[in-house]
Design a protein around this motif. Structure first.
Motif, mmCIF file in Angstrom:
data_model
loop_
_atom_site.group_PDB
_atom_site.id
_atom_site.type_symbol
_atom_site.label_atom_id
_atom_site.label_comp_id
_atom_site.label_asym_id
_atom_site.label_seq_id
_atom_site.Cartn_x
_atom_site.Cartn_y
_atom_site.Cartn_z
ATOM 1 N N MET A 88 -2.655 20.949 -45.133
ATOM 2 C CA MET A 88 -3.617 20.934 -44.037
ATOM 3 C C MET A 88 -3.008 21.508 -42.761
ATOM 4 N N VAL A 89 -1.765 21.116 -42.479
ATOM 5 C CA VAL A 89 -1.093 21.635 -41.286
ATOM 6 C C VAL A 89 -0.936 23.154 -41.389
ATOM 7 N N ASP A 90 -0.519 23.612 -42.553
ATOM 8 C CA ASP A 90 -0.249 25.043 -42.723
ATOM 9 C C ASP A 90 -1.518 25.879 -42.754
ATOM 10 N N LYS A 91 -2.536 25.398 -43.462
ATOM 11 C CA LYS A 91 -3.717 26.220 -43.690
ATOM 12 C C LYS A 91 -4.827 25.992 -42.655
ATOM 13 N N ILE A 92 -5.026 24.745 -42.248
ATOM 14 C CA ILE A 92 -6.100 24.455 -41.297
ATOM 15 C C ILE A 92 -5.619 24.625 -39.861
ATOM 16 N N LEU A 93 -4.440 24.091 -39.580
ATOM 17 C CA LEU A 93 -3.916 24.142 -38.213
ATOM 18 C C LEU A 93 -3.037 25.359 -37.965
ATOM 19 N N GLU A 94 -2.770 26.105 -39.026
ATOM 20 C CA GLU A 94 -1.904 27.275 -38.923
ATOM 21 C C GLU A 94 -0.578 26.923 -38.250
ATOM 22 N N GLY A 95 -0.072 25.743 -38.614
ATOM 23 C CA GLY A 95 1.221 25.295 -38.118
ATOM 24 C C GLY A 95 1.181 24.591 -36.783
ATOM 25 N N ALA A 96 0.029 24.541 -36.110
ATOM 26 C CA ALA A 96 -0.074 23.931 -34.789
ATOM 27 C C ALA A 96 -0.331 22.431 -34.917
ATOM 28 N N GLY A 97 0.640 21.725 -35.466
ATOM 29 C CA GLY A 97 0.525 20.291 -35.657
ATOM 30 C C GLY A 97 1.540 19.822 -36.667
ATOM 31 N N LYS A 98 1.351 18.601 -37.167
ATOM 32 C CA LYS A 98 2.252 18.064 -38.177
ATOM 33 C C LYS A 98 1.545 16.976 -38.968
ATOM 34 N N PRO A 99 2.074 16.634 -40.154
ATOM 35 C CA PRO A 99 1.441 15.584 -40.956
ATOM 36 C C PRO A 99 1.399 14.253 -40.206
ATOM 37 N N ALA A 100 0.329 13.504 -40.420
ATOM 38 C CA ALA A 100 0.178 12.187 -39.793
ATOM 39 C C ALA A 100 0.215 11.111 -40.865
ATOM 40 N N TYR A 101 0.987 10.065 -40.600
ATOM 41 C CA TYR A 101 1.098 8.943 -41.534
ATOM 42 C C TYR A 101 0.585 7.649 -40.908
#
Length: 536
Positions: free
Chosen positions: A306-319
């Motif tokens: 999701m971070v790579d494809k949706i946010l194009e790297g502008a974010g990080k995984p959330a737990y």
């Protein structure tokens, strides 16, 4: 979260970006607004508007309200600085008394003087159960507030509450105006009077909010004399109008912000945030409320994709609500993508694949709807990716778009692709989200999450000033979310703003703060628009 309501922001400062002047709407390249407008005016595009402009109902509770000031404010580095107070508070040794000395000579925009009685009025009204303020529990520690003369205010707490000073960025309302009308429905909710750097000149709901500089502002009259926040809910339209010259700046999702990367006349600003996207898994839904389903979804989801494809790297995984990298994040609570593990959890719990691949237990199909906000492409993309990952585990999720008016009545039973998050203290981004007593309280605890260990830890965390004890309490919360997830946290999102390169600030260069879920209206590079100067 609305009240930091998970819907998106302070009772409805939902994910931000506002929309054009009427002239700009009817004439998208016209010179009435945006880059081609006067050098001392600015128009920015945000996505949603507030439901109220009254601090008594939640507006400006986290600062940067433009119309109002708090006793304190946050600087660019999120450090507290004096605003209506002349200095930071004097705190008693037991942590129960906070004393503020007030700035003299400050006036409200109607010319009436500001004094301690306005501070007392504001806090007491917010705490009044008759006031429709969903953030009331954020001031749970406050036992009493009183004025000592005109220039001193003393707050007495019921228990030591470590982040209390951060709560005093709350915008202050004038008693002589707001105190003479119905707090929930009076004209003050849409025609506010404050001490801030700007005066509201118009609010066309669904279209724009317009402001003009307050010539008598105690901090000095702003150089940007006219400021318009244009409400453009559709991401694509916002980008188009920015490119057409209708806007000086706008918040955009990563894929649209990328289209301005090589534009020499504009700059892109990335703000680190606590803003997360999450799926509510309501306790009252027979499928989404099942612990095995929740735990399976928690590891079936591919956050990194999701971070790579949706946010194009502008974010990080959330737990969880606390982003990785925060000093309050509980190390070891990261969940890796594990589809095989998700299937094993479901098998063990009796959820067996049916003939169509969807799992079934006791005649109940592992299926439920997931709502997301219409026009919000990031939420839509997150919802579709989540449903795709769930399908691989044998869980059928049907995504549906709707307005909040459609979604809100369904939140008790149906899942929602929601947003939330607040920087600063961990109490801010966890209590309203997870406290069981707040289930069904508007947009607080939308999942009706109920875990007694979490409830105790939340209370423990907010009732001590001992940092080690607080860290242990919030670690407990995050570890319980692994075992009993009432939400599937997906990503923490960096906010991207594209702004015409014709502005500067007194220190030099536009900046962003670490931002909450609410953004665009009170945040973004225009968080300190009162300090902007046209470039020479």
């Amino acid at each position: 979260m609305a009240a930091r309501s998970i819907r998106s922001g302070t009772v409805a400062l939902v994910t931000g970006a506002l929309v054009l002047t009427a002239a700009a709407c009817s004439n998208p390249g016209g010179g009435a607004a945006g880059a081609s407008g006067p050098r001392d005016s600015a128009v920015v595009g945000i996505a949603y508007e507030p439901e109220t402009l009254s601090p008594l109902l939640g507006y400006g509770k986290d600062g940067n309200s433009k119309i109002f000031d708090g006793l304190l404010a946050f600087d660019a580095d999120m450090r507290l600085r004096p605003a209506l107070a002349v200095s930071l508070p004097r705190i008693s040794a037991d942590g129960l008394t906070y004393t503020y000395r007030l700035r003299k000579g400050v006036k409200f925009s109607d010319g009436q003087p500001f004094s301690a009685k306005d501070v007392v009025f504001t806090y007491r009204t917010v705490l009044d159960p008759k006031t429709n303020n969903a953030s009331r529990t954020e001031l749970d520690a406050l036992k009493d507030v009183k004025a000592v003369g005109d220039d001193t205010v003393v707050f007495t707490l019921a228990y030591p509450y470590a982040p209390f000073a951060e709560r005093t960025v709350l915008a202050i309302a004038p008693e002589h105006v707001a105190g003479k009308q119905d707090v929930n429905t009076g004209s003050f909710t849409t025609r506010p009077i404050g001490t801030g750097p700007y005066l509201l000149t118009g609010w066309s709901k669904g279209e724009k909010l317009t402001f003009r500089a307050n010539p008598g502002y105690w901090g000095g009259a702003p150089a940007v004399k006219k400021f318009t926040m244009a409400v453009i809910k559709d991401d694509d339209v916002r980008a188009t109008r920015l490119r057409a010259g209708d806007l000086d700046g706008a918040i955009l999702p990563p894929n649209l912000a990328a289209g301005f990367a090589h534009d020499k006349g504009r700059k892109t600003y990335a703000a680190k945030t606590y803003d997360y996207r999450t799926v509510t898994l309501p306790t009252h839904n027979p499928v989404a409320g099942d612990t095995a389903i929740r735990r399976a979804l928690d590891i079936a989801v591919d956050r990194r994709a999701m971070v790579d494809k949706i946010l194009e790297g502008a974010g990080k995984p959330a737990y969880g609500p606390v982003p990785t990298g925060s000093e309050w994040f509980a190390e070891g609570t990261e969940r890796t993508h594990d589809l095989a593990g998700a299937k094993q959890l479901l098998d063990a719990a009796g959820w067996k694949p049916g003939p169509d691949g969807v799992r079934v237990r006791n005649g109940v199909r592992a299926a439920f709807p997931l709502w997301y906000l219409s026009g919000d492409k990031l939420r839509q993309d997150h919802a579709l990716a989540y449903a795709s990952d769930a399908k691989k585990a044998g869980i059928e999720i049907t995504t549906q778009a709707g307005t909040w008016e459609v979604i809100e009545p369904r939140m008790k039973q149906d899942a929602v692709l929601a947003g939330g998050g607040s920087p600063g203290d961990p109490d801010f981004d966890q209590y309203l989200l997870l406290k069981s007593s707040l289930g069904g309280d508007g947009f607080n605890n939308m999942a009706w999450y109920d875990d007694k260990a979490v409830d105790k830890a939340l209370d423990d965390g907010r009732r001590t000033n001992d940092k080690a004890k607080r860290k242990a309490a919030y670690d407990t919360v995050q570890r319980r979310l692994v075992q009993n997830p009432g939400y599937t946290f997906l990503t923490h999102i960096d906010h991207l703003y594209v702004v015409n390169d014709r502005w500067d600030t007194t220190p030099g260069g536009l900046t962003t703060q670490v931002e909450p879920h609410d953004h665009g209206l009170a945040a973004g590079p225009w968080w300190n628009v009162e300090s902007w100067r046209p470039k020479q």
